[in-house]
Design a protein around this motif. Structure first.
Motif, mmCIF file in Angstrom:
data_model
loop_
_atom_site.group_PDB
_atom_site.id
_atom_site.type_symbol
_atom_site.label_atom_id
_atom_site.label_comp_id
_atom_site.label_asym_id
_atom_site.label_seq_id
_atom_site.Cartn_x
_atom_site.Cartn_y
_atom_site.Cartn_z
ATOM 1 N N LYS A 24 1.004 -0.897 0.393
ATOM 2 C CA LYS A 24 0.545 0.061 0.032
ATOM 3 C C LYS A 24 0.672 1.053 0.060
ATOM 4 O O LYS A 24 0.678 2.177 -0.776
ATOM 5 N N VAL A 25 1.992 1.045 0.796
ATOM 6 C CA VAL A 25 3.461 2.128 0.913
ATOM 7 C C VAL A 25 3.522 2.527 -0.372
ATOM 8 O O VAL A 25 4.077 4.112 -1.045
ATOM 9 N N LEU A 26 4.138 1.619 -1.362
ATOM 10 C CA LEU A 26 4.666 1.623 -2.068
ATOM 11 C C LEU A 26 3.497 2.114 -3.431
ATOM 12 O O LEU A 26 4.333 2.997 -4.585
ATOM 13 N N VAL A 35 7.679 4.134 9.688
ATOM 14 C CA VAL A 35 6.667 4.697 10.292
ATOM 15 C C VAL A 35 5.421 4.390 9.330
ATOM 16 O O VAL A 35 4.175 4.369 9.723
ATOM 17 N N GLY A 36 5.547 4.349 8.346
ATOM 18 C CA GLY A 36 4.799 4.692 7.654
ATOM 19 C C GLY A 36 3.657 3.222 7.330
ATOM 20 O O GLY A 36 2.409 3.281 7.220
ATOM 21 N N VAL A 37 4.827 1.984 7.520
ATOM 22 C CA VAL A 37 3.653 0.684 7.933
ATOM 23 C C VAL A 37 3.593 0.776 9.090
ATOM 24 O O VAL A 37 2.508 -0.205 9.158
ATOM 25 N N LEU A 38 4.083 0.895 9.924
ATOM 26 C CA LEU A 38 2.954 1.213 11.551
ATOM 27 C C LEU A 38 1.712 1.952 10.942
ATOM 28 O O LEU A 38 0.393 1.240 11.814
ATOM 29 N N LEU A 39 1.720 3.493 10.363
ATOM 30 C CA LEU A 39 0.330 3.733 9.952
ATOM 31 C C LEU A 39 -0.136 2.785 9.060
ATOM 32 O O LEU A 39 -1.334 3.398 9.415
ATOM 33 N N LEU A 75 9.681 -4.127 12.673
ATOM 34 C CA LEU A 75 10.567 -3.940 12.120
ATOM 35 C C LEU A 75 11.139 -4.889 11.082
ATOM 36 O O LEU A 75 11.888 -4.618 10.256
ATOM 37 N N ARG A 76 11.495 -5.993 12.057
ATOM 38 C CA ARG A 76 12.128 -7.379 11.870
ATOM 39 C C ARG A 76 11.736 -7.856 9.696
ATOM 40 O O ARG A 76 12.294 -8.495 9.342
ATOM 41 N N ILE A 77 10.765 -7.661 10.243
ATOM 42 C CA ILE A 77 10.032 -8.422 9.162
ATOM 43 C C ILE A 77 10.198 -7.661 7.629
ATOM 44 O O ILE A 77 10.059 -7.462 6.669
ATOM 45 N N MET A 78 9.206 -5.702 8.744
ATOM 46 C CA MET A 78 9.835 -5.403 7.448
ATOM 47 C C MET A 78 11.101 -5.123 6.695
ATOM 48 O O MET A 78 11.352 -5.128 5.163
#
Length: 139
Positions: A24-26, A35-39, A75-78
């Motif tokens: 979705k961010v991409l 931060v974008g992924v967590l949001l 964070l690690r998975i990302m």
């Protein structure tokens, strides 16, 4: 706490949600940030995040919705997923907004260097738009 490694991260229960959030961010930009992924995943509230950006919250983990072990796993998975997508890591510094001094924002209460680096590491898409669209469409 469950240890997330290069061999086990795809089996983690948060993996599908992280992959979807990254896609979705991409779809909006060529740069993916934790931060974008967590949001996108709903683990950060936009209003509270903006308060952190203005320096009204001492560190980002204070407003994270969920346990800190969950944040570390995400964070690690990302990081592993971005590596699989051949994205280029780039460390970014977050500065306080709205004030003249522009002090550097903290992500964690402890201020641990490795943890701060993990939160501030963005991943840049450096491949063709066709490949990016293909990855997004395959979800």
């Amino acid at each position: 706490m469950k240890k997330v490694t290069l061999n086990t991260y795809r089996k983690d229960k948060y993996y599908p949600r992280v992959v979807l959030a990254v896609a979705k961010v991409l779809s909006k930009t060529d740069e993916v940030s934790p931060v974008g992924v967590l949001l996108e995943m709903g683990n950060l509230n936009k209003k509270k995040y903006n308060a952190w950006l203005k320096g009204q919250v001492p560190y980002l983990e204070r407003i994270f919705e969920g346990s800190l072990s969950k944040a570390n796993r995400i964070l690690r998975i990302m990081g592993f997923h971005s590596y699989d997508l051949n994205m280029v890591p780039k460390n970014t510094v977050y500065h306080e907004q709205g004030k003249a001094k522009h002090s550097i924002l903290r992500f964690s209460k402890s201020g641990d260097h490795k943890l701060e680096e993990a939160y501030s590491r963005h991943f840049i898409w450096n491949q063709s738009q066709e490949k990016k669209n293909q990855i997004i469409a395959n979800l």
